[in-house]
Design an enzyme around this catalytic site. Structure first.
Site, PDB file in Angstrom:
ATOM      1  N   TYR A 105      40.574  46.691  26.593  1.00 18.02           N
ATOM      2  CA  TYR A 105      41.955  46.538  27.067  1.00 18.02           C
ATOM      3  C   TYR A 105      42.656  47.897  27.214  1.00 18.02           C
ATOM      4  CZ  TYR A 105      41.221  41.573  26.786  1.00 18.02           C
ATOM      5  OH  TYR A 105      40.717  40.318  27.003  1.00 18.02           O
ATOM      6  N   ARG A 144      41.764  48.924  30.689  1.00 18.44           N
ATOM      7  CA  ARG A 144      42.522  48.137  31.682  1.00 18.44           C
ATOM      8  C   ARG A 144      43.969  48.631  31.743  1.00 18.44           C
ATOM      9  NH1 ARG A 144      38.090  46.727  31.321  1.00 18.44           N
ATOM     10  NH2 ARG A 144      38.087  48.203  32.997  1.00 18.44           N
ATOM     11  N   ALA A 191      45.542  37.649  50.568  1.00 19.32           N
ATOM     12  CA  ALA A 191      46.912  37.362  50.131  1.00 19.32           C
ATOM     13  C   ALA A 191      47.907  38.330  50.762  1.00 19.32           C
ATOM     14  CB  ALA A 191      46.986  37.433  48.603  1.00 19.32           C
ATOM     15  N   GLN A 237      48.887  34.165  35.989  1.00 20.11           N
ATOM     16  CA  GLN A 237      47.806  34.238  35.001  1.00 20.11           C
ATOM     17  C   GLN A 237      47.416  35.701  34.784  1.00 20.11           C
ATOM     18  OE1 GLN A 237      44.702  30.919  35.948  1.00 20.11           O
ATOM     19  NE2 GLN A 237      45.841  31.331  37.813  1.00 20.11           N
ATOM     20  N   ASP A 267      48.628  41.999  34.453  1.00 14.90           N
ATOM     21  CA  ASP A 267      49.199  43.242  34.982  1.00 14.90           C
ATOM     22  C   ASP A 267      50.700  43.062  35.196  1.00 14.90           C
ATOM     23  OD1 ASP A 267      49.841  42.278  37.710  1.00 14.90           O
ATOM     24  OD2 ASP A 267      47.679  42.184  38.025  1.00 14.90           O
ATOM     25  N   HIS A 318      49.282  34.073  30.536  1.00 19.54           N
ATOM     26  CA  HIS A 318      48.113  34.595  29.821  1.00 19.54           C
ATOM     27  C   HIS A 318      48.390  35.934  29.140  1.00 19.54           C
ATOM     28  CE1 HIS A 318      45.096  31.957  32.302  1.00 19.54           C
ATOM     29  NE2 HIS A 318      45.796  31.277  31.421  1.00 19.54           N
TER      30      HIS A 318
HETATM   31  N1  APR Z   1      43.437  37.265  48.604  1.00 25.55           N
HETATM   32  C1  APR Z   1      43.431  35.967  48.205  1.00 25.55           C
HETATM   33  N2  APR Z   1      42.544  35.478  47.318  1.00 25.55           N
HETATM   34  C2  APR Z   1      41.613  36.319  46.833  1.00 25.55           C
HETATM   35  C3  APR Z   1      41.543  37.692  47.227  1.00 25.55           C
HETATM   36  C4  APR Z   1      42.521  38.163  48.167  1.00 25.55           C
HETATM   37  N3  APR Z   1      42.546  39.429  48.585  1.00 25.55           N
HETATM   38  N4  APR Z   1      40.504  38.271  46.563  1.00 25.55           N
HETATM   39  C5  APR Z   1      39.947  37.316  45.814  1.00 25.55           C
HETATM   40  N5  APR Z   1      40.610  36.135  45.953  1.00 25.55           N
HETATM   41  C6  APR Z   1      40.353  34.855  45.265  1.00 25.55           C
HETATM   42  C7  APR Z   1      38.904  34.547  44.980  1.00 25.55           C
HETATM   43  O1  APR Z   1      38.307  33.861  46.071  1.00 25.55           O
HETATM   44  C8  APR Z   1      39.023  33.661  43.740  1.00 25.55           C
HETATM   45  O2  APR Z   1      39.148  32.288  44.089  1.00 25.55           O
HETATM   46  O3  APR Z   1      40.982  34.967  43.999  1.00 25.55           O
HETATM   47  C9  APR Z   1      40.313  34.118  43.077  1.00 25.55           C
HETATM   48  C10 APR Z   1      40.128  34.875  41.782  1.00 25.55           C
HETATM   49  O4  APR Z   1      39.571  34.008  40.849  1.00 25.55           O
HETATM   50  P1  APR Z   1      39.258  34.451  39.346  1.00 25.55           P
HETATM   51  O5  APR Z   1      38.571  35.760  39.339  1.00 25.55           O
HETATM   52  O6  APR Z   1      38.583  33.303  38.681  1.00 25.55           O
HETATM   53  O7  APR Z   1      40.706  34.704  38.704  1.00 25.55           O
HETATM   54  P2  APR Z   1      41.774  33.671  38.122  1.00 25.55           P
HETATM   55  O8  APR Z   1      41.711  32.370  38.825  1.00 25.55           O
HETATM   56  O9  APR Z   1      43.070  34.396  38.100  1.00 25.55           O
HETATM   57  O10 APR Z   1      41.256  33.500  36.628  1.00 25.55           O
HETATM   58  C11 APR Z   1      42.007  32.711  35.751  1.00 25.55           C
HETATM   59  O11 APR Z   1      40.581  33.247  33.906  1.00 25.55           O
HETATM   60  O12 APR Z   1      39.341  34.869  32.783  1.00 25.55           O
HETATM   61  C12 APR Z   1      40.493  34.139  32.791  1.00 25.55           C
HETATM   62  O13 APR Z   1      42.524  34.609  31.717  1.00 25.55           O
HETATM   63  C13 APR Z   1      41.721  34.999  32.797  1.00 25.55           C
HETATM   64  O14 APR Z   1      43.789  34.713  33.992  1.00 25.55           O
HETATM   65  C14 APR Z   1      42.390  34.629  34.113  1.00 25.55           C
HETATM   66  C15 APR Z   1      41.921  33.221  34.348  1.00 25.55           C
END
Ligand code: APR
Length: 237
Positions: free
Chosen positions: A58, A61, A224, A95, A98, A113
């Site tokens: 961390y 990060r 996004a 979630q 940052d 989170h």
């Molecule tokens: N624009 C839109 N979507 C995107 C982009 C982008 N530029 N880049 C990646 N993605 C999408 C991916 O396709 C994926 O579905 O963002 C998603 C990221 O998914 P994860 O990595 O699983 O992240 P998240 O859903 O935030 O994870 C949830 O899991 O590990 C834990 O606590 C941690 O908050 C986190 C939680």
């Protein structure tokens, strides 16, 4: 999207919204997060086993977040503009740990989170801002004991923060946006169900389809930074 007049918007964000700012998402490298097994760096058991490893993880990060290389992108700025210019309520439930929503200017942000720029005392649960590295040898400011500091991050198996406020916001929302989240982690993955119970219009923004895509009324497929800005322009026009 129909041209209905929305009044209460809830926006769920995940790692994908920060991807274009240079922060890695969680689930695109064979379950490894920045080369670490999630069980080692994102569980209370991992922290108990090797607190130094978790602190180091961390600390890195946090240092990355505080460096010049990480800045909010167009999607963060578009949501901040939405909150400022929309004639109703906008709540961001993130979630992400940052601070890019805040850096872009959003005020109404719930970090379900936790936050990288906070630590807390495992004993008193008191949290406080932090920008420097943490080690197990660092004395806690509240109890003055060593070894009680932990990252203010919700790990697997722990209850997310702000759940009452989030449920309240979802129970009255009429527009629900889910941006850059894979829909694999609960309870966030079921917020779309709660929004639908409130008869909200639901929109998913992602570069791919997800495990929960079928539940959404509308999909904006793409980055996004592009799609959220476009959507906010439509909403405010
Ligand atoms: N624009 C839109 N979507 C995107 C982009 C982008 N530029 N880049 C990646 N993605 C999408 C991916 O396709 C994926 O579905 O963002 C998603 C990221 O998914 P994860 O990595 O699983 O992240 P998240 O859903 O935030 O994870 C949830 O899991 O590990 C834990 O606590 C941690 O908050 C986190 C939680």
């Amino acid at each position: 999207m129909s041209k209905k007049n929305f009044t209460n918007i809830v926006i769920l964000t995940g790692a994908g919204i920060s991807a274009e700012s240079g922060i890695k998402t969680f689930r695109d490298q064979n379950g490894l997060w920045e080369n670490h097994d999630i069980l080692d760096v994102a569980t209370p058991q991992g922290f108990e086993r090797d607190p130094e490893l978790v602190h180091r993880f961390y600390n890195l990060r946090r240092a990355q977040l505080l460096s010049d290389e990480v800045k909010p992108n167009q999607a963060h700025f578009a949501l901040a503009r939405l909150e400022k210019e929309f004639n109703g309520q906008v709540v961001i439930v993130t979630q992400n740990v940052d601070n890019l929503h805040e850096k872009a200017g959003s005020k109404n942000v719930l970090h379900m989170h936790g936050e990288l720029l906070k630590m807390r005392c495992s004993k008193s649960k008191q949290s406080f801002s932090i920008s420097k590295d943490i080690t197990s040898a660092r004395a806690c400011p509240c109890c003055l004991e060593e070894g009680n500091l932990r990252p203010h991050i919700v790990w697997f198996g722990e209850r997310p923060f702000h759940m009452n406020e989030i449920q309240q916001a979802l129970s009255t929302c009429d527009l629900f946006l889910s941006i850059g989240t894979s829909g694999q982690v609960y309870p966030a993955a079921m917020f779309v169900d709660l929004a639908k119970e409130s008869l909200a219009h639901t929109v998913e923004f992602n570069t791919n389809s997800t495990d929960v895509s079928d539940k959404f009324d509308e999909h904006r497929l793409g980055k996004a930074g592009v799609e959220v800005e476009k959507f906010v322009d439509e909403l405010l026009s």
